[in-house]
Scaffold this active site. Structure first.
Site, short mmCIF file in Angstrom:
data_model
loop_
_atom_site.label_atom_id
_atom_site.label_comp_id
_atom_site.label_asym_id
_atom_site.label_seq_id
_atom_site.Cartn_x
_atom_site.Cartn_y
_atom_site.Cartn_z
N CYS A 130 -7.80 -15.60 4.72
CA CYS A 130 -7.10 -15.85 3.45
C CYS A 130 -6.53 -17.27 3.35
CB CYS A 130 -5.99 -14.83 3.24
SG CYS A 130 -5.15 -14.34 4.74
N HIS A 242 0.16 -16.52 -0.33
CA HIS A 242 0.25 -17.52 0.75
C HIS A 242 0.45 -18.90 0.12
CE1 HIS A 242 -0.91 -14.50 3.48
NE2 HIS A 242 -2.07 -14.96 3.91
N1 LIG Z 1 -4.46 -8.78 3.83
C1 LIG Z 1 -5.05 -9.95 3.68
O1 LIG Z 1 -4.51 -10.91 3.06
C2 LIG Z 1 -6.39 -10.19 4.25
C3 LIG Z 1 -7.06 -11.33 3.91
C4 LIG Z 1 -8.31 -11.57 4.42
C5 LIG Z 1 -8.84 -10.65 5.28
N2 LIG Z 1 -8.18 -9.53 5.62
C6 LIG Z 1 -8.81 -8.58 6.53
O2 LIG Z 1 -9.17 -7.39 5.84
C7 LIG Z 1 -9.09 -6.27 6.71
C8 LIG Z 1 -8.17 -5.22 6.12
O3 LIG Z 1 -6.89 -5.78 5.89
P1 LIG Z 1 -5.75 -4.96 5.12
O4 LIG Z 1 -4.67 -5.95 4.93
O5 LIG Z 1 -6.27 -4.24 3.95
O6 LIG Z 1 -5.32 -3.87 6.25
P2 LIG Z 1 -4.55 -2.50 6.07
O7 LIG Z 1 -3.70 -2.50 4.87
O8 LIG Z 1 -3.92 -2.23 7.40
O9 LIG Z 1 -5.74 -1.42 5.85
C9 LIG Z 1 -6.70 -1.11 6.83
C10 LIG Z 1 -7.76 -0.20 6.24
O10 LIG Z 1 -8.76 0.03 7.24
C11 LIG Z 1 -8.95 1.44 7.37
N3 LIG Z 1 -9.35 1.81 8.73
C12 LIG Z 1 -8.67 1.58 9.87
N4 LIG Z 1 -9.35 2.12 10.92
C13 LIG Z 1 -10.46 2.71 10.41
C14 LIG Z 1 -11.54 3.44 10.97
N5 LIG Z 1 -11.62 3.67 12.28
N6 LIG Z 1 -12.53 3.89 10.15
C15 LIG Z 1 -12.45 3.65 8.81
N7 LIG Z 1 -11.44 2.97 8.22
C16 LIG Z 1 -10.46 2.50 9.01
C17 LIG Z 1 -7.60 2.03 7.03
O11 LIG Z 1 -7.75 3.40 6.73
P3 LIG Z 1 -6.58 4.46 7.05
O12 LIG Z 1 -5.59 4.31 5.94
O13 LIG Z 1 -7.32 5.74 7.01
O14 LIG Z 1 -6.03 4.11 8.38
C18 LIG Z 1 -7.23 1.17 5.83
O15 LIG Z 1 -7.91 1.63 4.70
C19 LIG Z 1 -8.63 -6.85 8.05
O16 LIG Z 1 -9.78 -7.13 8.81
C20 LIG Z 1 -7.94 -8.11 7.67
O17 LIG Z 1 -7.92 -9.05 8.71
C21 LIG Z 1 -6.96 -9.26 5.11
#
Ligand SMILES: NC(=O)c1ccc[n+]([C@@H]2O[C@H](COP(=O)([O-])OP(=O)(O)OC[C@H]3O[C@@H](n4cnc5c(N)ncnc54)[C@H](OP(=O)(O)O)[C@@H]3O)[C@@H](O)[C@H]2O)c1
Length: 344
Positions: A130, A242
């Site tokens: 991001c 950010h």
């Molecule tokens: N947030 C940002 O600004 C941002 C920016 C760029 C990239 N990212 C990347 O995007 C990804 C997700 O970020 P987020 O902020 O959305 O995280 P988050 O809010 O913690 O959500 C994680 C998601 O992944 C799912 N998940 C976890 N373990 C799983 C499994 N074994 N099988 C299937 N689904 C699973 C979770 O499902 P449950 O609810 O069922 O656990 C939830 O839907 C990460 O790799 C992060 O680094 C985030």
């Protein structure tokens, strides 16, 4: 007729935003499936006016899927993205798992849309970090005008960049401070409420953090390997958005006024730079918006051909979900993918 789309991580910060943006932009989807871990099976998530019941990733058959928007972290992506690609879907992944693989394009459509065509080797396209994302959107037009030599950036990154548990931690710590309760850090290494933390991701051998390293490597891969970059990444108690304080050194002269003009006409950029109290954008105002905002553009007289500026964007939208969907739109527009159902 449209595309069959799966969103993996649909209960997360980025996944929920993806579902919202697919609906908002009237993405040409014939169907959308929300997937997450087994824990979330049956949970309801919004897709525009509709509600989708979340299915478990491990039991889902990807055979009919055209586009998989993957946002469930690196470990899940490492295991699942190759399997999903082998089933014939293009995977657009938000984690850092595939970003540095030379067979996987790392794409920001405003900057290097042509690179998307390289997805065929692995069937995967990576979304950058991001903090890199909003930076390269603003750097690209300036690089085209005056060739960037070196960038010094300090980030002020919101807690939503660390997932939904991190947002809960800021909220519960803030409440605890007001109630004079104990503040216990869990997700972050130190207290985040009413504090800032100069560490995002793990430390590397040279003393930089992996988040800082990502900004260097990803800027080179997306924009130009010749650009030198040094970053200090800091977590701040902001929920969404950010911010970055950026100093840029160019090969050729460029004035603040020229930079303002270049950025005003650049895709994805909005310049708000009034040089008066409040004449700039803060992360709070960027939340829910698609643009990368550039403010405080000024000349840096301490170096030859230098500029300083302030760049802000919604990390869940342009920093993650929106960019992934723009990549999918780009694949469709350039006819790089076809809907399986249509082709059948
Ligand atoms: N947030 C940002 O600004 C941002 C920016 C760029 C990239 N990212 C990347 O995007 C990804 C997700 O970020 P987020 O902020 O959305 O995280 P988050 O809010 O913690 O959500 C994680 C998601 O992944 C799912 N998940 C976890 N373990 C799983 C499994 N074994 N099988 C299937 N689904 C699973 C979770 O499902 P449950 O609810 O069922 O656990 C939830 O839907 C990460 O790799 C992060 O680094 C985030």
């Amino acid at each position: 007729m449209g595309y069959s789309v799966a969103v993996v991580g649909a209960t997360g910060n980025v996944g929920r935003e993806m579902l919202g943006i697919l609906a908002e932009r009237a993405f040409p989807a014939a169907d959308v499936t929300a997937l997450a871990s087994r824990r979330s099976q049956g949970v309801e998530v919004s897709y525009g006016e509709r509600t989708l019941k979340v299915k478990a990733l491990e039991h889902f058959d990807f055979a009919g899927v055209d586009i998989c928007l993957m946002s469930a972290g690196s470990a899940v992506s490492r295991e699942w993205s190759p399997k999903i690609a082998a089933a014939g879907a293009v995977v657009i992944d938000n984690s850092s798992c595939w970003r540095y693989d030379s067979d996987v394009p790392l794409v920001v459509p405003e900057v290097n849309a042509d690179a998307a065509a390289g997805f065929r080797k692995r069937g995967i396209i990576a979304n950058p970090n991001c903090s890199t994302m909003q930076l390269v959107v603003a750097l690209k037009p300036l690089h085209d005008r005056a060739r960037i030599k070196r960038v010094v950036v300090a980030t002020y990154q919101s807690v939503s960049g660390a997932g939904k548990d991190a947002m809960d931690e800021l909220f519960s710590q803030t409440k605890a401070v007001f109630q004079i309760d104990e503040v216990a850090p869990k997700k972050f290494p130190k207290r985040i409420a009413f504090n800032v933390i100069p560490q995002i991701d793990v430390f590397m051998e040279d003393g930089y953090t992996r988040e800082e390293w990502k900004m260097v490597v990803e800027t080179k891969k997306i924009l130009d390997p010749k650009i030198k970059l040094v970053a200090t990444c800091v977590r701040v108690p902001v929920f969404i958005g950010h911010s970055e304080a950026v100093n840029i050194e160019f090969e050729r002269p460029i004035t603040a006024e020229e930079a303002r003009e270049v950025l005003r006409g650049a895709p994805g950029c909005i310049v708000i730079d009034k040089r008066e109290p409040g004449g700039y954008v803060t992360p709070y105002e960027s939340a829910g918006e698609d643009a990368t905002y550039i403010s405080r553009i000024r000349e840096d007289a301490t170096v030859e051909n230098g500029l300083a500026m302030w760049i802000v964007s919604d990390n869940l939208r342009k920093g993650a979900a929106l960019n992934a969907i723009q990549i999918a739109e780009c694949l469709i527009k350039r006819k790089l993918i076809t809907a399986k159902r249509k082709a059948a």
